[in-house]
Write a protein that holds these residues in place. Structure first.
Motif, mmCIF file in Angstrom:
data_model
loop_
_atom_site.group_PDB
_atom_site.id
_atom_site.type_symbol
_atom_site.label_atom_id
_atom_site.label_comp_id
_atom_site.label_asym_id
_atom_site.label_seq_id
_atom_site.Cartn_x
_atom_site.Cartn_y
_atom_site.Cartn_z
ATOM 1 N N UNK A 173 -16.655 -11.680 -7.400
ATOM 2 C CA UNK A 173 -16.701 -10.863 -6.185
ATOM 3 C C UNK A 173 -15.615 -11.273 -5.197
ATOM 4 N N UNK A 174 -15.421 -12.574 -5.009
ATOM 5 C CA UNK A 174 -14.396 -13.031 -4.074
ATOM 6 C C UNK A 174 -12.999 -12.737 -4.606
ATOM 7 N N UNK A 175 -12.795 -12.956 -5.895
ATOM 8 C CA UNK A 175 -11.478 -12.683 -6.488
ATOM 9 C C UNK A 175 -11.139 -11.209 -6.355
ATOM 10 N N UNK A 176 -12.080 -10.339 -6.689
ATOM 11 C CA UNK A 176 -11.806 -8.910 -6.664
ATOM 12 C C UNK A 176 -11.679 -8.374 -5.243
ATOM 13 N N UNK A 177 -12.382 -8.982 -4.287
ATOM 14 C CA UNK A 177 -12.215 -8.560 -2.901
ATOM 15 C C UNK A 177 -10.821 -8.920 -2.395
ATOM 16 N N UNK A 178 -10.394 -10.140 -2.638
ATOM 17 C CA UNK A 178 -9.022 -10.505 -2.273
ATOM 18 C C UNK A 178 -8.020 -9.648 -3.049
ATOM 19 N N UNK A 179 -8.357 -9.310 -4.281
ATOM 20 C CA UNK A 179 -7.475 -8.498 -5.110
ATOM 21 C C UNK A 179 -7.282 -7.086 -4.595
ATOM 22 N N UNK A 180 -8.128 -6.652 -3.640
ATOM 23 C CA UNK A 180 -7.930 -5.332 -3.057
ATOM 24 C C UNK A 180 -6.635 -5.242 -2.264
ATOM 25 N N UNK A 181 -6.004 -6.370 -2.052
ATOM 26 C CA UNK A 181 -4.687 -6.346 -1.419
ATOM 27 C C UNK A 181 -3.680 -5.613 -2.308
ATOM 28 N N UNK A 182 -4.100 -5.334 -3.540
ATOM 29 C CA UNK A 182 -3.313 -4.466 -4.417
ATOM 30 C C UNK A 182 -2.996 -3.136 -3.735
ATOM 31 N N UNK A 183 -3.952 -2.623 -2.930
ATOM 32 C CA UNK A 183 -3.715 -1.363 -2.223
ATOM 33 C C UNK A 183 -2.542 -1.509 -1.268
ATOM 34 N N UNK A 184 -2.454 -2.665 -0.608
ATOM 35 C CA UNK A 184 -1.313 -2.926 0.272
ATOM 36 C C UNK A 184 -0.015 -2.911 -0.515
ATOM 37 N N UNK A 185 -0.023 -3.571 -1.669
ATOM 38 C CA UNK A 185 1.181 -3.583 -2.502
ATOM 39 C C UNK A 185 1.539 -2.165 -2.967
ATOM 40 N N UNK A 186 0.506 -1.375 -3.302
ATOM 41 C CA UNK A 186 0.750 -0.005 -3.743
ATOM 42 C C UNK A 186 1.399 0.822 -2.646
ATOM 43 N N UNK A 187 0.897 0.682 -1.414
ATOM 44 C CA UNK A 187 1.473 1.431 -0.302
ATOM 45 C C UNK A 187 2.883 0.951 0.027
ATOM 46 N N UNK A 188 3.118 -0.346 -0.128
ATOM 47 C CA UNK A 188 4.468 -0.863 0.086
ATOM 48 C C UNK A 188 5.439 -0.289 -0.953
ATOM 49 N N UNK A 189 4.991 -0.223 -2.197
ATOM 50 C CA UNK A 189 5.823 0.379 -3.243
ATOM 51 C C UNK A 189 6.086 1.852 -2.924
ATOM 52 N N UNK A 190 5.048 2.560 -2.445
ATOM 53 C CA UNK A 190 5.210 3.973 -2.109
ATOM 54 C C UNK A 190 6.206 4.157 -0.970
ATOM 55 N N UNK A 191 6.086 3.303 0.062
ATOM 56 C CA UNK A 191 6.962 3.445 1.214
ATOM 57 C C UNK A 191 8.399 3.043 0.890
ATOM 58 N N UNK A 192 8.558 1.998 0.080
ATOM 59 C CA UNK A 192 9.908 1.489 -0.203
ATOM 60 C C UNK A 192 10.579 2.245 -1.351
ATOM 61 N N UNK A 193 9.829 2.465 -2.423
ATOM 62 C CA UNK A 193 10.416 3.043 -3.632
ATOM 63 C C UNK A 193 10.402 4.571 -3.596
ATOM 64 N N UNK A 194 9.258 5.132 -3.111
ATOM 65 C CA UNK A 194 9.126 6.587 -3.108
ATOM 66 C C UNK A 194 9.392 7.207 -1.740
ATOM 67 N N UNK A 195 9.681 6.364 -0.731
ATOM 68 C CA UNK A 195 10.015 6.832 0.614
ATOM 69 C C UNK A 195 8.882 7.653 1.238
ATOM 70 N N UNK A 196 7.653 7.227 0.996
ATOM 71 C CA UNK A 196 6.504 7.903 1.575
ATOM 72 C C UNK A 196 6.080 7.201 2.859
ATOM 73 N N UNK A 197 5.671 7.985 3.861
ATOM 74 C CA UNK A 197 5.273 7.418 5.147
ATOM 75 C C UNK A 197 3.772 7.148 5.162
ATOM 76 N N UNK A 198 3.384 6.134 5.936
ATOM 77 C CA UNK A 198 1.972 5.784 6.067
ATOM 78 C C UNK A 198 1.365 6.507 7.261
ATOM 79 N N UNK A 199 0.119 6.944 7.101
ATOM 80 C CA UNK A 199 -0.601 7.571 8.201
ATOM 81 C C UNK A 199 -1.337 6.531 9.040
ATOM 82 N N UNK A 200 -1.917 6.998 10.151
ATOM 83 C CA UNK A 200 -2.619 6.072 11.050
ATOM 84 C C UNK A 200 -3.790 5.400 10.344
#
Length: 294
Positions: free
Chosen positions: A248-275
Motif C-alpha cells: 500500500x505504501x509503495x503503490x501510494x508513493x508510486x502514484x507520482x507516476x501521474x506527475x511523471x506522465x504529465x511532465x512527459x505530456x507537457x515536455x514531449x507532447x507540448x500539452x498544457x496543464x489545467x488548474x
C-alpha cells in the motif's frame, strides 16, 4: 528508506512504458501489446540476476516450495489480466478515466493487505493512501466525468485492472518473503520467474489464437524493445521496493507516476496543464510525504 528511490524509479519507467504501450495499441491487439511488455524482459531480468551473483557470488540459490510457486503463478496470471484490461481501455479511447480507475490499485491493495495479508497501516499511512486516491481522481479526468455517466465497460475494466494489479503486487511481496533470500536477490528471482511464466503463457496463447499479433510485434521491433525494457526496469524497481515495504505504501508513493506522465505530456507532447492538474499534483506530493513518514 531504500524502498523510496526504487519506487520513484519504477514510477518513472512505468510512465514511459504506458506511453509506448498506448502507441503500439493502435496497431496491435490487447494480448499482443501485453506480450510486448514481457517478451524481451526475460533476458533483461536474467542479466540483472546474473550481475547480482557476479557481485555477491556467495549468496545462496533459492529453495522452491509449493507456496512460493503458488504465489508466482497467481502473480503472473493476475498481471497479465491487469495489463490486458489496461490496454483494452487504451483502445476504447477512455485513457484518462480508465487509468484513474485502475489507480484504485493503492486503495485496494491497502484494504486487501489489512484483511487478507496481515499488512496493517498506520493512520498516517491510510491518510496518504486516501489523499493519493483523491489526487488521481483530480488528475485522471474522473472529476470531469462525474457530470455524465461513466460507461459501464470502462468502469468494470478500470476497477478490474486496479484489483488485478493490487493482487499482483501483494502476491509478489508474499513470494519474496517466502523465498527468504537477502535483498535484492529474492526480488530478482521472483521477477525472473514471473516474467518467464508470463512470456510462455502469452506466446502459447497468441500462437494458437492470434498469430497476427505476433506478426504485429515482429514488425515493430524497436517499439517492442522499448516497452519490454521500460517494463523490466520498472518491475525491478517495484519488486525490490515491495520486498522492503508494504504494498500500500509503495503503490501510494508510486502514484507520482501521474506527475511523471504529465511532465512527459507537457515536455514531449507540448500539452498544457489545467488548474485541477496543479491541485492534483500538490495532493500527490502530500500523499508521498505521508507514506514516507508513515
Amino acid at each position: 528508506m531504500l524502498w523510496i528511490p526504487f519506487t520513484l524509479f519504477a514510477a518513472l519507467m512505468q510512465a514511459w512504458r504506458n506511453a509506448f504501450q498506448k502507441q503500439l495499441s493502435q496497431e496491435a491487439g490487447a494480448t499482443a501489446v501485453t506480450l510486448a511488455r514481457f517478451v524481451l524482459a526475460g533476458p533483461i531480468a536474467a542479466l540483472y540476476l546474473w550481475l547480482l551473483y557476479r557481485w555477491q557470488p556467495e549468496q545462496p540459490l533459492p529453495g522452491v516450495t509449493a507456496p512460493f510457486l503458488g504465489y508466482i503463478v497467481a502473480a503472473a496470471l493476475s498481471q497479465i489480466l491487469a495489463t490486458a484490461l489496461m490496454v483494452r481501455l487504451f483502445q476504447l479511447r477512455n485513457y484518462a478515466v480508465g487509468v484513474g480507475l485502475a489507480k484504485s490499485e493503492a486503495i485496494l491493495a491497502a484494504a486487501l493487505g489489512v484483511f487478507f495479508f496481515s499488512a496493517p497501516l498506520t493512520a498516517l499511512g491510510w491518510l496518504g493512501v486516501l489523499v493519493g486516491g483523491l489526487a488521481v481522481w483530480l488528475l485522471s479526468g474522473l472529476r470531469r466525468a462525474v457530470g455524465g455517466p461513466v460507461p459501464p465497460a470502462t468502469l468494470l475494466m478500470g476497477l478490474g485492472s486496479g484489483l488485478a494489479f493490487a493482487l499482483t503486487s501483494l502476491w509478489v511481496r508474499e513470494a519474496s518473503l517466502v523465498l527468504g533470500l537477502p535483498f535484492p536477490f529474492g526480488a530478482a528471482w521472483v521477477l525472473l520467474l514471473v516474467i518467464s511464466l508470463q512470456t510462455l503463457v502469452l506466446l502459447l496463447w497468441l500462437g494458437l489464437k492470434d498469430p497476427a499479433g505476433l506478426t504485429a510485434l515482429w514488425r515493430r521491433p524497436g517499439l517492442t524493445l522499448l516497452i519490454s525494457l521500460s517494463s523490466c526496469l520498472g518491475s525491478i524497481g517495484w519488486f525490490s521496493a515491495m520486498s522492503l515495504e508494504s504494498v500500500a505504501l509503495v503503490k501510494t508513493l508510486g502514484q507520482i507516476e501521474v506527475l511523471f506522465t504529465l511532465m512527459i505530456s507537457a515536455w514531449y507532447f507540448r500539452e498544457k496543464l489545467g488548474r485541477q492538474d496543479h491541485w492534483g499534483l500538490l495532493l500527490i506530493v502530500l500523499a508521498a510525504l505521508c507514506v514516507m513518514w508513515a
